[in-house]
Design a protein around this motif. Sequence first.
Motif, PDB file in Angstrom:
ATOM      1  N   TYR A  58       0.833  -1.205   0.000  1.00 13.99           N
ATOM      2  CA  TYR A  58       0.000   0.000   0.000  1.00 13.99           C
ATOM      3  C   TYR A  58       0.866   1.254   0.000  1.00 13.99           C
ATOM      4  N   PHE A  59       1.897   1.249   0.835  1.00  8.79           N
ATOM      5  CA  PHE A  59       2.792   2.402   0.892  1.00  8.79           C
ATOM      6  C   PHE A  59       3.435   2.647  -0.469  1.00  8.79           C
ATOM      7  N   ALA A  60       3.908   1.584  -1.095  1.00 14.69           N
ATOM      8  CA  ALA A  60       4.577   1.734  -2.390  1.00 14.69           C
ATOM      9  C   ALA A  60       3.619   2.293  -3.448  1.00 14.69           C
ATOM     10  N   PHE A  61       2.419   1.761  -3.510  1.00 12.89           N
ATOM     11  CA  PHE A  61       1.460   2.235  -4.507  1.00 12.89           C
ATOM     12  C   PHE A  61       0.952   3.646  -4.214  1.00 12.89           C
ATOM     13  N   ARG A  62       0.871   3.986  -2.954  1.00  9.77           N
ATOM     14  CA  ARG A  62       0.312   5.284  -2.570  1.00  9.77           C
ATOM     15  C   ARG A  62       1.348   6.403  -2.631  1.00  9.77           C
ATOM     16  N   TRP A  63       2.558   6.154  -2.148  1.00  6.21           N
ATOM     17  CA  TRP A  63       3.512   7.246  -1.967  1.00  6.21           C
ATOM     18  C   TRP A  63       4.639   7.299  -2.983  1.00  6.21           C
ATOM     19  N   MET A  64       4.953   6.204  -3.639  1.00  9.23           N
ATOM     20  CA  MET A  64       6.048   6.250  -4.613  1.00  9.23           C
ATOM     21  C   MET A  64       5.754   7.203  -5.777  1.00  9.23           C
ATOM     22  N   PRO A  65       4.519   7.249  -6.318  1.00 14.53           N
ATOM     23  CA  PRO A  65       4.272   8.226  -7.388  1.00 14.53           C
ATOM     24  C   PRO A  65       4.318   9.678  -6.913  1.00 14.53           C
ATOM     25  N   LYS A  66       3.943   9.922  -5.660  1.00 13.06           N
ATOM     26  CA  LYS A  66       3.897  11.303  -5.147  1.00 13.06           C
ATOM     27  C   LYS A  66       5.276  11.816  -4.731  1.00 13.06           C
ATOM     28  N   ALA A  67       6.027  10.984  -4.034  1.00 14.07           N
ATOM     29  CA  ALA A  67       7.339  11.395  -3.527  1.00 14.07           C
ATOM     30  C   ALA A  67       8.315  10.233  -3.690  1.00 14.07           C
ATOM     31  N   GLY A  71       9.814   8.113  -0.660  1.00  9.95           N
ATOM     32  CA  GLY A  71       9.192   6.788  -0.651  1.00  9.95           C
ATOM     33  C   GLY A  71      10.215   5.678  -0.735  1.00  9.95           C
ATOM     34  N   LEU A  72      11.217   5.864  -1.586  1.00  7.22           N
ATOM     35  CA  LEU A  72      12.262   4.854  -1.705  1.00  7.22           C
ATOM     36  C   LEU A  72      13.073   4.744  -0.423  1.00  7.22           C
ATOM     37  N   GLY A  73      13.302   5.873   0.226  1.00  2.17           N
ATOM     38  CA  GLY A  73      14.007   5.845   1.504  1.00  2.17           C
ATOM     39  C   GLY A  73      13.238   5.086   2.572  1.00  2.17           C
ATOM     40  N   VAL A  74      11.928   5.311   2.637  1.00  2.00           N
ATOM     41  CA  VAL A  74      11.091   4.618   3.620  1.00  2.00           C
ATOM     42  C   VAL A  74      11.011   3.128   3.284  1.00  2.00           C
ATOM     43  N   LEU A  75      10.868   2.797   2.005  1.00  2.00           N
ATOM     44  CA  LEU A  75      10.851   1.387   1.612  1.00  2.00           C
ATOM     45  C   LEU A  75      12.167   0.705   1.974  1.00  2.00           C
TER      46      LEU A  75
END
Length: 94
Positions: A58-67, A71-75
Amino acid sequence: MKTIRHISAIAPLLMSLAALAIVLGYLALSGPVRQPDEGAAAHLFQLLIVGQLPFVAYFAFRWMPKAPARGLGVLGLQVLAASVAILPVALFQL
């Protein structure tokens, strides 16, 4: 907007921390001895590790396009936390 403040970013980190605490508690109480039957600790560990996947997806689909950079750092942080939790299991072959 900080991406790390969202539940989809924090939950996997907390779940990895709980899984690591279970493994370290198991090692502290019974040592690195492999049991013939998996106990409750092993089942909880497995549920915590696998239960992270929906949050991470969910995080990847929700936040990777926005930031993408944040997002990559959090992943990366989520993958690192899960790896740290799995490391003692792999090292001691539990």
